[in-house]
Design an enzyme around this catalytic site. Structure first.
Site, PDB file in Angstrom:
ATOM      1  N   HIS A 195       0.838  -1.200   0.000  1.00 28.78           N
ATOM      2  CA  HIS A 195       0.000   0.000   0.000  1.00 28.78           C
ATOM      3  C   HIS A 195       0.874   1.252   0.000  1.00 28.78           C
ATOM      4  O   HIS A 195       0.628   2.198  -0.767  1.00 28.78           O
ATOM      5  CB  HIS A 195      -0.905  -0.034   1.235  1.00 28.78           C
ATOM      6  CG  HIS A 195      -1.711   1.205   1.448  1.00 28.78           C
ATOM      7  ND1 HIS A 195      -3.028   1.321   1.047  1.00 28.78           N
ATOM      8  CD2 HIS A 195      -1.399   2.407   2.024  1.00 28.78           C
ATOM      9  CE1 HIS A 195      -3.483   2.522   1.371  1.00 28.78           C
ATOM     10  NE2 HIS A 195      -2.511   3.199   1.965  1.00 28.78           N
ATOM     11  N   GLU A 196       1.898   1.265   0.848  1.00 32.20           N
ATOM     12  CA  GLU A 196       2.770   2.441   0.920  1.00 32.20           C
ATOM     13  C   GLU A 196       3.622   2.594  -0.348  1.00 32.20           C
ATOM     14  O   GLU A 196       3.829   3.708  -0.834  1.00 32.20           O
ATOM     15  CB  GLU A 196       3.677   2.349   2.157  1.00 32.20           C
ATOM     16  CG  GLU A 196       2.929   2.236   3.475  1.00 32.20           C
ATOM     17  CD  GLU A 196       1.917   3.352   3.697  1.00 32.20           C
ATOM     18  OE1 GLU A 196       2.069   4.440   3.119  1.00 32.20           O
ATOM     19  OE2 GLU A 196       0.946   3.123   4.454  1.00 32.20           O
ATOM     20  N   HIS A 221       1.532   4.180  -2.950  1.00 31.96           N
ATOM     21  CA  HIS A 221       1.475   5.637  -2.771  1.00 31.96           C
ATOM     22  C   HIS A 221       2.652   6.305  -3.478  1.00 31.96           C
ATOM     23  O   HIS A 221       2.493   7.306  -4.180  1.00 31.96           O
ATOM     24  CB  HIS A 221       1.530   5.986  -1.275  1.00 31.96           C
ATOM     25  CG  HIS A 221       0.186   6.078  -0.617  1.00 31.96           C
ATOM     26  ND1 HIS A 221      -0.860   6.813  -1.136  1.00 31.96           N
ATOM     27  CD2 HIS A 221      -0.275   5.549   0.554  1.00 31.96           C
ATOM     28  CE1 HIS A 221      -1.906   6.727  -0.321  1.00 31.96           C
ATOM     29  NE2 HIS A 221      -1.580   5.955   0.698  1.00 31.96           N
ATOM     30  N   GLU A 232      -6.442   6.850  -1.415  1.00 32.39           N
ATOM     31  CA  GLU A 232      -6.318   5.672  -0.547  1.00 32.39           C
ATOM     32  C   GLU A 232      -6.877   4.433  -1.235  1.00 32.39           C
ATOM     33  O   GLU A 232      -6.310   3.343  -1.148  1.00 32.39           O
ATOM     34  CB  GLU A 232      -7.041   5.908   0.783  1.00 32.39           C
ATOM     35  CG  GLU A 232      -6.284   6.782   1.756  1.00 32.39           C
ATOM     36  CD  GLU A 232      -4.898   6.253   2.059  1.00 32.39           C
ATOM     37  OE1 GLU A 232      -4.766   5.075   2.444  1.00 32.39           O
ATOM     38  OE2 GLU A 232      -3.933   7.020   1.884  1.00 32.39           O
TER      39      GLU A 232
END
Length: 291
Positions: A144-145, A148, A224
């Site tokens: 997830h990071e 980003h 997100e």
């Protein structure tokens, strides 16, 4: 307390620097005897709006390390640290970005990514998250990071924040000047802006600032969902990310510094001002996604 003082000091220094730049360029003299110089005001608004956002982005990594107490894993001290570094390396290669710095910080379950450039980012996870999740779930959070970073979310959010800041500075002063002119109608004395201008500008800076924060938060929530989908894509399946979110839903997410809060794995509870959607909505979005 240290974080609050550091946040205030940083903002004071940033405003001071931008004030000097605006003065050197002459755009801070937008109030003239002949009225409001919109060209100078726009230049002033752009410097104050984008300047603050860009400076915050450029110093985001050192600020995050300092305020969160991040310990960088330069040389893994144990098998767990070696696994974290290798997992980030593998995910970064899949996402076609440079290897980020990897760090750990003490605290409740959370994680974040920050940095001005895709190929020199920082990914950090908390001890609470490492202790409360399985390796597969931790890998999903790291994905997830990394998503980003690969999506350029830090730069995108900086540009959005800069645009909103510019509108706030520009509109508050235009409206403030109009209010002041109305209140001083019939006054032949030309002694510059009156108290109506200053009060209106201060109030509008606050009101429009809240409105701008709502818009920025909406964009953050949208990104997100993209980062969740990106994690599923990097791992080749979405179930690990769903499991990680479900586990986070039963945890108390740790507080992150304001400079990186939008890029953490979990957010606040305010709907309009929250940088993250509710956990259940994120899980539903992943479950309904194709693949």
């Amino acid at each position: 307390m240290k974080r609050i003082l550091l946040f205030i000091l940083t903002n004071v220094l940033v405003v001071a620097v931008l004030g000097v730049v605006a003065s050197l360029l002459g755009v801070n003299r937008y109030l003239t005897p002949n009225g409001l110089n919109l060209g100078s005001l726009l230049g002033f608004a752009l410097i104050m709006g984008f300047g603050g956002a860009i400076i915050s982005l450029l110093i985001s990594k050192p600020m995050a390390k300092w305020t969160s107490g991040v310990r960088l894993i330069n040389q893994p001290q144990n098998a767990d640290e070696a696994w974290i570094v290798e997992t980030v390396r593998r995910l970064a290669e899949k996402a076609q970005i440079g290897m980020p710095e990897v760090g750990i910080f003490d605290g409740d379950p959370n994680a974040f990514a920050t940095g001005a450039f895709k190929n020199s980012a920082l990914v950090a996870v908390s001890t609470g998250l490492l202790q409360g999740m399985t390796r597969e779930e931790i890998e999903a959070v790291l994905g997830h990071e990394i998503a980003h970073v690969a999506n350029g979310d830090m730069v995108t959010m900086t540009l959005i924040q800069g645009v909103m800041n510019t509108f706030v500075v520009f509109l508050s002063r235009v409206i403030g000047y109009a209010v002041d002119s109305f209140l001083r109608k019939g006054d032949d004395r030309n002694s510059g802006p009156g108290i109506g201008y200053y009060i209106s500008t201060i109030v509008l800076d606050i009101v429009l600032g809240f409105a701008a924060a709502i818009v920025v938060a909406w964009f953050s929530r949208h990104r997100e969902y993209r980062a969740d989908a990106g994690a599923a894509q990097l791992m080749g399946r979405k179930q690990p990310m769903i499991n990680a979110l479900a586990r986070l839903g039963g945890m108390h997410p740790g507080e992150l510094p304001k400079s990186v809060a939008a890029f953490g794995i979990a957010g606040g509870i305010g709907q309009l001002f929250s940088t993250h959607p509710p956990i259940e909505q994120r899980i539903a979005a992943l479950q309904n996604a194709q693949g």
